[in-house]
Design an enzyme around this catalytic site. Structure first.
Site, mmCIF file in Angstrom:
data_model
loop_
_atom_site.group_PDB
_atom_site.id
_atom_site.type_symbol
_atom_site.label_atom_id
_atom_site.label_comp_id
_atom_site.label_asym_id
_atom_site.label_seq_id
_atom_site.Cartn_x
_atom_site.Cartn_y
_atom_site.Cartn_z
ATOM 1 N N ALA A 118 0.782 -1.230 -0.092
ATOM 2 C CA ALA A 118 -0.017 -0.184 0.095
ATOM 3 C C ALA A 118 0.909 1.278 -0.115
ATOM 4 O O ALA A 118 2.133 1.144 0.155
ATOM 5 C CB ALA A 118 -1.015 0.161 1.138
ATOM 6 N N GLU A 132 -2.092 -9.283 -1.366
ATOM 7 C CA GLU A 132 -3.435 -9.429 -0.926
ATOM 8 C C GLU A 132 -4.325 -9.313 -2.327
ATOM 9 O O GLU A 132 -5.368 -10.112 -2.730
ATOM 10 C CB GLU A 132 -3.772 -8.440 -0.095
ATOM 11 C CG GLU A 132 -3.473 -8.771 1.306
ATOM 12 C CD GLU A 132 -3.821 -7.302 2.110
ATOM 13 O OE1 GLU A 132 -3.975 -7.935 3.290
ATOM 14 O OE2 GLU A 132 -3.582 -6.277 2.068
ATOM 15 N N GLU A 188 3.501 -6.068 6.778
ATOM 16 C CA GLU A 188 2.629 -4.924 7.503
ATOM 17 C C GLU A 188 3.363 -4.811 9.152
ATOM 18 O O GLU A 188 3.422 -3.780 9.537
ATOM 19 C CB GLU A 188 1.246 -5.115 7.576
ATOM 20 C CG GLU A 188 0.572 -4.579 6.265
ATOM 21 C CD GLU A 188 0.648 -6.019 5.353
ATOM 22 O OE1 GLU A 188 -0.258 -5.889 4.360
ATOM 23 O OE2 GLU A 188 1.204 -7.137 5.626
ATOM 24 N N GLY A 209 -0.543 -5.085 0.325
ATOM 25 C CA GLY A 209 -1.658 -5.046 -0.487
ATOM 26 C C GLY A 209 -1.284 -5.596 -1.808
ATOM 27 O O GLY A 209 -2.630 -6.251 -2.433
#
Length: 259
Positions: A67, A113, A133, A110
């Protein structure tokens, strides 16, 4: 310049589309604008009756390296709750056709993901996966604790989630996160060949089968078997089912129309 590029007829194949993340300066880091553009492209392809398969990719350095921390670092919990990101992720997951993640380079946070939200992953041999993360004091929030654990199993998932360490491509294949590893330089050709195999199949049956597999993660076995049987019966109402079985009996190639 667009953050997400879409080529509807990839390599002149009428049933295959290519979607490419295009933020090379930040290793295709995912922010809300990327998610919006991706959602919009998928909506158009969902409505396009000629499209049957999508390949989602990044570039040689990264599929997507997480992200965008510039934005996240200033956010409060309330801002996160009110943010549209969760809705965008959900809308992306509603895409009804097969989608292949073609991963070279980093697929982290992300990005991992997003790759896991596809039907399966084909990885270049230099690809690296992970949910790092925890290294910046947060945790996955778009499927990293759920899809990652379903793919790797609890013990391995816990180890990688707790350490934030990366997984090499061949280990990711061995763990079940990745369907196939290929030489990095042939990734797009291999993904295209796989997409062609899928595009040749009956679209209605493909959609119903895909739904049944997805439900297998949400239902007890008994309910999943009932759902599967219902979708099996539904395939017999399609013209494609008649065409497929007749073509097999007549020893010819079926011509599916998605009806």
């Amino acid at each position: 310049m667009s953050n997400v590029e879409c080529t509807p007829n990839f390599r002149d194949h009428g049933h295959i589309a290519l979607i490419k993340l295009n933020r090379p300066k930040v290793l295709n880091a995912i922010n809300n604008e990327v998610l919006k553009e991706l959602r919009d492209h998928l909506r158009l392809l969902d409505d396009d009756k000629t499209n049957r398969v999508v390949i989602l990719t990044g570039d040689d350095r990264a599929f997507a390296a997480g992200a965008d921390l510039q934005a996240l670092s200033k956010a409060t919990a309330v801002e996160q709750i009110l943010d549209e990101r969760a809705r965008l992720w959900k809308e992306i997951s509603l895409f009804s056709k097969p989608i292949i993640a073609a991963v070279n380079g980093f697929a982290l946070g992300g990005g991992c993901e997003l790759a896991m939200s596809c039907d399966f992953i084909i990885a270049g041999d230099k690809a690296k996966f992970g949910q790092p993360e925890i290294k910046v004091g947060i945790m996955p929030g778009a499927g990293g604790t759920q899809r990652f654990t379903r793919a790797l199993g609890q013990s391995k998932a816990m180890m990688y989630l707790m350490t934030g360490e990366m997984i090499e491509a061949y280990d990711a294949e061995r763990f079940g996160l990745v369907a196939k590893v290929v030489p990095a330089k042939t990734l797009m050709q291999e993904s295209f060949e796989m997409a062609k195999l899928i595009a040749e199949k009956a679209p209605i049956s493909m959609r119903l089968m895909r739904e049944a597999v997805q439900k297998s993660f949400e239902m007890p076995l008994k309910d999943g078997l009932d759902f599967e049987r219902r979708n099996f019966y539904l395939t017999f109402s399609s013209e494609d089912a008649t065409e497929g079985m007749n073509a097999f009996l007549e020893k010819r190639t079926p011509e599916y129309k998605g009806q």
